[in-house]
Design an enzyme around this catalytic site. Structure first.
Site, PDB file in Angstrom:
ATOM      1  N   HIS A  66      47.043  32.483  47.936  1.00  0.00           N
ATOM      2  CA  HIS A  66      47.930  32.780  46.794  1.00  0.00           C
ATOM      3  C   HIS A  66      47.379  32.143  45.522  1.00  0.00           C
ATOM      4  O   HIS A  66      47.770  32.510  44.427  1.00  0.00           O
ATOM      5  CB  HIS A  66      49.372  32.339  47.076  1.00  0.00           C
ATOM      6  N   LYS A  71      41.373  25.303  49.686  1.00  0.00           N
ATOM      7  CA  LYS A  71      40.892  23.922  49.685  1.00  0.00           C
ATOM      8  C   LYS A  71      41.334  23.188  50.930  1.00  0.00           C
ATOM      9  O   LYS A  71      42.480  23.363  51.386  1.00  0.00           O
ATOM     10  CB  LYS A  71      41.478  23.228  48.444  1.00  0.00           C
ATOM     11  N   LYS A  95      50.857  21.079  50.753  1.00  0.00           N
ATOM     12  CA  LYS A  95      50.483  19.855  50.040  1.00  0.00           C
ATOM     13  C   LYS A  95      50.066  20.164  48.607  1.00  0.00           C
ATOM     14  O   LYS A  95      50.543  19.554  47.651  1.00  0.00           O
ATOM     15  CB  LYS A  95      49.304  19.254  50.825  1.00  0.00           C
ATOM     16  N   LYS A 107      41.216  24.693  56.079  1.00  0.00           N
ATOM     17  CA  LYS A 107      40.715  23.538  56.838  1.00  0.00           C
ATOM     18  C   LYS A 107      39.570  23.985  57.712  1.00  0.00           C
ATOM     19  O   LYS A 107      39.510  25.148  58.124  1.00  0.00           O
ATOM     20  CB  LYS A 107      41.824  22.968  57.738  1.00  0.00           C
ATOM     21  N   SER A 363      40.249  15.433  44.566  1.00  0.00           N
ATOM     22  CA  SER A 363      39.282  16.515  44.787  1.00  0.00           C
ATOM     23  C   SER A 363      39.400  17.555  43.674  1.00  0.00           C
ATOM     24  O   SER A 363      38.406  18.109  43.211  1.00  0.00           O
ATOM     25  CB  SER A 363      39.555  17.221  46.123  1.00  0.00           C
TER      26      SER A 363
END
Ligand code: GLU
Length: 472
Positions: A66, A71, A95, A107, A363
Site C-alpha cells: 500500500h 521494508k 509497525k 521480511k 532505517s
C-alpha cells in the site's frame, strides 16, 4: 488432547481480528490488509568450504504494497519458515503505519544457523540470496528494502548493497536498496542502537504517565526501576544500556545458554565482554546462575524486556510472570494466550509492533539520506553554530554577564547527524506512545495496549487503501 502446532502468522491474525472489531471498515478491506501479498520461497545451492554442496532454503515475503517500497529485515536462523516470515512481514506493515514511516511491510529469512558457517560461506549465501532477489525484482530502493534482523548485521547489509550495486550498474540510488549498512557504505549514525533506544524512549514515556503508573502500582519515571532483559544481541544489549544509563537497575540478563541475576544490577558491557571471553553469560562475577534462560522471565521485576525471539511468553508460563510492565523489544515474544492472562493479572504489555519500531524508523532516515546523497547536518551545522555564537555574544554584551564554558558549548552546538537521528527517533516514539494510549483510553472496550496499537495501524492502512482508490 493433542495441541495445535504454534502458528505465529495465525497469532498475528488473531490479534488483528480482535482489534478489527473496534473499527468500521468493510470486511473486504480488512481481509486485504491481513493477507500477505507476495510470498517468494527460494532454494539455491552453495558450495561449502569443505567442497560439499548445500541447498539453502530462504524467503522474502512482501505483506503489503500500500506504500512503496516494502521494508523489513532479513533473519538468519534455524527456525526460519514461511509462517514465521509471513507473520514478521505483517508486523512490519502495522509497525510502519503506527510510526508514520511510509513503507509497506516485508521480511526475509534464510534457514541457517549462522554460527555453523564460516565468514566466507555466509558471504556467499548472502550474495546469492541478494542475486535471487534481484532476479525476481524483490529488492531495490523503490521496491523492497531489507535491513538487519535476528542473526544479521552491518556486515551482511554491506554484502547486500555491494551485490545489488554490481548487478545494477549506474543505478544512482543503489545505496538505498538496503538499510543498516556501515557508515562507510552509506549507513546513518545511530542505526545500530536505534531499536534499543526506541524501546527505551517508548517505555520511558509510559513510565512518565502518572495514571498508568498508578494503575501498575509503580512510581513515575524510569529511575530506580528493576529491569530484566532476555537476549543480549543488538536490541537487548542497547535496551539494557539505555535503561541502566537512565538510572534503572538491570537485575537479570538471559541468553540461550542460561541467565544471570544480581539484585544490585548488572552492567551489560561487562557481561557482554565476559560472554565473549568465556563463551557463556553464566558464571559472571557477583551474579547467580539460573539454569534455564526462561527462568529469568519469571523473576520479580518492574519491567521485563524480551528481546530475543517470538513465542517465549505463552499460555504455559505467562501465569508465572511477575513483571508489572512487559516491553516487547522482540517481534511476537508474547502469544495471544499470554495477552489474555496479562489482562487478568493487570500486567501492562507494551506491544512489539510499535515499541521496537525504532529500527525501521532510523532505517527510514538512512534511506532518505541515501536518496538525498547528503549527510544529515552537513548543510546547516556550521551556519547554526555561527548564528548561536552571534546571539550568545549579543546576550553577553547586553547583560554584561558571561556564560560558563559547559553551557557555552551546549548553546553553540549545531546539530550533527547523530543528534538529528536521535531527536527524530525520540519524537517518533513519544508521539506513537501517546497516540496508542489515547486510542486505548478513548475506547473503554479495548482491553489492552496491543489491541489499541492494532486499531491505530488498521485505521492508517485502511485509510491509505481507500485513498489509493482501490476500494471505492
Ligand atoms: N528488523 C527490524 C524490525 O523488525 C528492522 C527493520 C528495518 O529496519 O527495515 O523492525
Amino acid at each position: 488432547m493433542s495441541q495445535q502446532p504454534y502458528s505465529f502468522f495465525h497469532s498475528v491474525e488473531r490479534s488483528f481480528d480482535k482489534a478489527a472489531a473496534f473499527t468500521n471498515f468493510d470486511p473486504g478491506i480488512l481481509e486485504q490488509i491481513k493477507a500477505c501479498n507476495s510470498v517468494y520461497q527460494m532454494r539455491f545451492p552453495v558450495k561449502l568450504d569443505n567442497g560439499n554442496i548445500e541447498v539453502i532454503e530462504a524467503y522474502r515475503v512482501q505483506h503489503s504494497q500500500h506504500k512503496s517500497p516494502c521494508k523489513g529485515g532479513i533473519r538468519f536462523s534455524d527456525e526460519v519458515n514461511q509462517d514465521e516470515v509471513m507473520a514478521l512481514a505483517s508486523l512490519m506493515t502495522y509497525k510502519c503505519a503506527i510510526v508514520n514511516v511510509p513503507f509497506g511491510g516485508a521480511k526475509g529469512g534464510i534457514k541457517i544457523n549462522p554460527r555453523k558457517y564460516s565468514t566466507y560461506e555466509l558471504e556467499k549465501i548472502t550474495r546469492r540470496y541478494t542475486a535471487e532477489l534481484v532476479k525476481k525484482n524483490f529488492i531495490g530502493p523503490g521496491i523492497d528494502v531489507p535491513a538487519p534482523d535476528y542473526g544479521t548485521g552491518e556486515r551482511e547489509m554491506s554484502w547486500i548493497v555491494d551485490t545489488y550495486a554490481s548487478l545494477k550498474p549506474g543505478e544512482i540510488d543503489a545505496a538505498g536498496c538496503v538499510t543498516g549498512k556501515p557508515i562507510t557504505q552509506g549507513g546513518v549514525r545511530g542505526r545500530k542502537e536505534a531499536t534499543g533506544l526506541g524501546v527505551f524512549f517508548g517505555i520511558r514515556e509510559v513510565c512518565n504517565m502518572a495514571d498508568v503508573m498508578e494503575k501498575q502500582g509503580l512510581t513515575i519515571g524510569v529511575e530506580g526501576k528493576t529491569v530484566i532483559v532476555q537476549g543480549l544481541g543488538n536490541v537487548g544489549y542497547h535496551s539494557a544500556k539505555f535503561f541502566r544509563e537512565a538510572g534503572a537497575k538491570v537485575v537479570a540478563l538471559a541468553e540461550y545458554e542460561g541467565a544471570i541475576y544480581n539484585a544490585h544490577g548488572l552492567n551489560e558491557e561487562e557481561v557482554f565482554q565476559h560472554r565473549k571471553a568465556t563463551g557463556s553469560i553464566l558464571n559472571f562475577p557477583g551474579a547467580t546462575n539460573l539454569a534455564k534462560n526462561t527462568d529469568a522471565l519469571e523473576l520479580e521485576c518492574d519491567i521485563l524486556i524480551p528481546a530475543a525471539l517470538e513465542n517465549v511468553i505463552n499460555g504455559e508460563n505467562a501465569p508465572r510472570v511477575k513483571a508489572k510492565i512487559i516491553g516487547e523489544a522482540a517481534n511476537g515474544p508474547c502469544t495471544p494466550e499470554a495477552d489474555e492472562i496479562f489482562i487478568q493479572k493487570g500486567i501492562l504489555c507494551v506491544p512489539d509492533m510499535y515499541l521496537n519500531a525504532g529500527g525501521v524508523t532510523v532505517s527510514y532516515f538512512e534511506w532518505l539520506k541515501n536518496l538525498s546523497h547528503v549527510r544529515y547536518g552537513r548543510m546547516e551545522k556550521r551556519f547554526t553554530e555561527n548564528m548561536n555564537t552571534t546571539i550568545l555574544g549579543q546576550i553577553e554584551s547586553l547583560t554584561g554577564k558571561t556564560v560558563n564554558e559547559t553551557d557555552r558549548k551546549l548553546i553553540q552546538h549545531g546539530a550533527e547527524e547523530i543528534d538529528l537521528v536521535h531527536s527524530g527517533l525520540e519524537e517518533t516514539m513519544i508521539a506513537a506512545t501517546r497516540e496508542i494510549v489515547h486510542i486505548w483510553k478513548s475506547n473503554p472496550g479495548i482491553p489492552d495496549m496491543r489491541t489499541a496499537a492494532y486499531v491505530s495501524a488498521i485505521n492508517k492502512v485502511a485509510t491509505s487503501y481507500a485513498e489509493l482508490g482501490i476500494f471505492p
